[in-house]
Design an enzyme around this catalytic site. Sequence first.
Site, PDB file in Angstrom:
ATOM      1  N   ASP A   1      -9.174  -4.857 -12.697  1.00  0.00           N
ATOM      2  CA  ASP A   1      -9.015  -3.900 -11.590  1.00  0.00           C
ATOM      3  C   ASP A   1      -8.751  -2.519 -12.164  1.00  0.00           C
ATOM      4  O   ASP A   1      -7.726  -1.897 -11.912  1.00  0.00           O
ATOM      5  CB  ASP A   1      -7.864  -4.338 -10.683  1.00  0.00           C
ATOM      6  CG  ASP A   1      -7.832  -3.540  -9.370  1.00  0.00           C
ATOM      7  OD1 ASP A   1      -8.838  -2.886  -9.064  1.00  0.00           O
ATOM      8  OD2 ASP A   1      -6.794  -3.563  -8.692  1.00  0.00           O
TER       9      ASP A   1
ATOM     10  N   GLU B   1      -2.634  -6.357  -2.605  1.00  0.00           N
ATOM     11  CA  GLU B   1      -2.352  -7.730  -2.964  1.00  0.00           C
ATOM     12  C   GLU B   1      -0.892  -8.069  -2.784  1.00  0.00           C
ATOM     13  O   GLU B   1      -0.539  -9.201  -2.509  1.00  0.00           O
ATOM     14  CB  GLU B   1      -2.681  -7.861  -4.449  1.00  0.00           C
ATOM     15  CG  GLU B   1      -3.783  -8.789  -4.750  1.00  0.00           C
ATOM     16  CD  GLU B   1      -3.460  -9.446  -6.050  1.00  0.00           C
ATOM     17  OE1 GLU B   1      -3.311 -10.669  -6.030  1.00  0.00           O
ATOM     18  OE2 GLU B   1      -3.341  -8.732  -7.052  1.00  0.00           O
TER      19      GLU B   1
ATOM     20  N   LYS C   1       5.493   0.641  -1.732  1.00  0.00           N
ATOM     21  CA  LYS C   1       4.042   0.611  -1.509  1.00  0.00           C
ATOM     22  C   LYS C   1       3.588  -0.748  -1.004  1.00  0.00           C
ATOM     23  O   LYS C   1       4.016  -1.783  -1.508  1.00  0.00           O
ATOM     24  CB  LYS C   1       3.291   0.956  -2.803  1.00  0.00           C
ATOM     25  CG  LYS C   1       1.798   1.056  -2.586  1.00  0.00           C
ATOM     26  CD  LYS C   1       1.091   1.695  -3.762  1.00  0.00           C
ATOM     27  CE  LYS C   1      -0.411   1.555  -3.723  1.00  0.00           C
ATOM     28  NZ  LYS C   1      -1.113   1.897  -2.516  1.00  0.00           N
TER      29      LYS C   1
ATOM     30  N   ILE D   1       5.293  -3.690  -3.063  1.00  0.00           N
ATOM     31  CA  ILE D   1       6.015  -3.178  -4.226  1.00  0.00           C
ATOM     32  C   ILE D   1       7.345  -2.588  -3.752  1.00  0.00           C
ATOM     33  O   ILE D   1       7.366  -1.687  -2.913  1.00  0.00           O
ATOM     34  CB  ILE D   1       5.205  -2.074  -4.942  1.00  0.00           C
ATOM     35  CG1 ILE D   1       3.765  -2.518  -5.203  1.00  0.00           C
ATOM     36  CG2 ILE D   1       5.900  -1.634  -6.214  1.00  0.00           C
ATOM     37  CD1 ILE D   1       3.603  -3.583  -6.234  1.00  0.00           C
TER      38      ILE D   1
END
Lengths: 208, 327
Positions: free
Chosen positions: A119, A11, A7, A14
């Site tokens: 978040d 930010e 992914k 992954i």
Amino acid sequence: MKKTLIKKGAEADIYLTNWNNEKAIYKKREPKEYRNLILDIKLRKHRTIREAGIMHDVKLFGIHAPLVYFVDTKKTSILMQYIEGNLVKDLPDRKLVKICKEIGRIVGRMHKSGVMHGDLTTSNFIIQKDIIFLIDFGLSSRTRKIEDHAIDLRLFKEVLNSAHTAIMEQGWTNFLQGYKSIVGVARKNQVFSYVSIIEQRGRYATVV
Amino acid sequence: MLGLGIESTAHTFSCAVIEKKGTRSKILSDVRSIYQPPDGQGIHPREASRHHVKNAAIVLSECLQKAKVKVNDLDIISYAAGPGLGPCLRVGAVVARSLAFYYNIPIYPVNHAVGHIELGKMLTGAKKPLLLLVSGGHTMLLVFSLGKWRVFGETLDITIGQLLDQFGRFAGFASPCGKRIEELASKSCNYIALPYVVNGNDVSFSGLLSAAKLEISKGLEDVCFSLQETAFAMIGEATERALAFTREKELLVVGGVASNKRLAEILTSVCKRQDCKFFVCPGYYAGDCGSQISLTGLLESSVKNGVKIEDTFVKQSWRVDSVEIAY
């Protein structure tokens, strides 16, 4: 280390990888070319350190989060446990509504222990059988301020409203119920009324 | 169908005529007169409304002349009913009501923010975008879902436009100050650390404004540069978070600040990372204008009738996420 990109987050990237023969996640905050270099380095470093620290801490409060294996502050990367399961975001509405209550409890537990997540979206909860894991602590911080906790709640409400519009009302009610069961009525009311204060600060929210 | 749109929410008084044939719309004319406060000062609502009163007739007749239409040819009249400054809004509403009543033309009150969105979509061809609205009145990330634009993230205090303008005025610039700040910023690459606040998908600029004011003695160009870098990086990050979450494949930027080159650069880079198409409203139509209002009125007229004169209104606070969109 062999790794596959799974992914591209907002930010960090992954990757799925292996660590001691276990599936692991390698989360790397890549430099952002659009961000000023000084600002970029500062943000990436701070967030990597904070994320690893708090991800470890919350487990002491009984919250399921990935185990931290390794932190590299130069490369701004974290190697952590891989959590098998589905994102709560992708659950069918019927299930999501139910789960909001448990999410409320998890958030309550976290707040009670003096941590805000920063978040709190439905894509940061992974459901594995009947255990819910909380992930992505990049914007988290240690705080007991009512206002900070209210920011968490407001964000979750905003996400329900914009991404899960059809179940917003029931989901939110369930969330608050779960939250209340952990932090108590008084604290829930305090935080909840602060959510309205933040909402009213929103542009054109109060009618003149 | 011919629609006249009247915009008067803040410093701009503008009239525009749009011709809509089926799904295609064409701007026939778009005329504006912009209230200019003295250097270092902001919009004074009363003074701005006086400017609008003085210029309304001139702008209107020039707009009709350029479009080569008469008032009688118009099928509908729409006006920006909010959000905006009360005295200014009332001028546009009065002009719209007078025309609609005297010539017996259907009248449509339109939400100013929806106007920005619809014109941006029409001009760029974006189909189902994640929307970033950046202006003096708004800083919002919006997604369309179940008949309404839903707020995915927004500013928790002042808007990006207010940040730039209030800082600029403090430095003694003429409003709006965005252009001047952009110019000065491009002359520096010396970054001064300023507060960076992103909460999930939301941003907060008030601390950044205070800090930037305090740093002004370190050199105007450096502070302008650092202010832009910090504020736009915050918007970039919030946008990237929203894109990663919603997995939308288009980003559309509208509003006055959309014309800033540095912001566009940052957002282009964000879109590249998130594999998303980037659309930005063309500069001339990014700021407030009658075309936004005219187009939105025409779209509304495809699903509902105009309102009665006695039901026309202005609403200074009219959140975009409260508007039902049926077309």
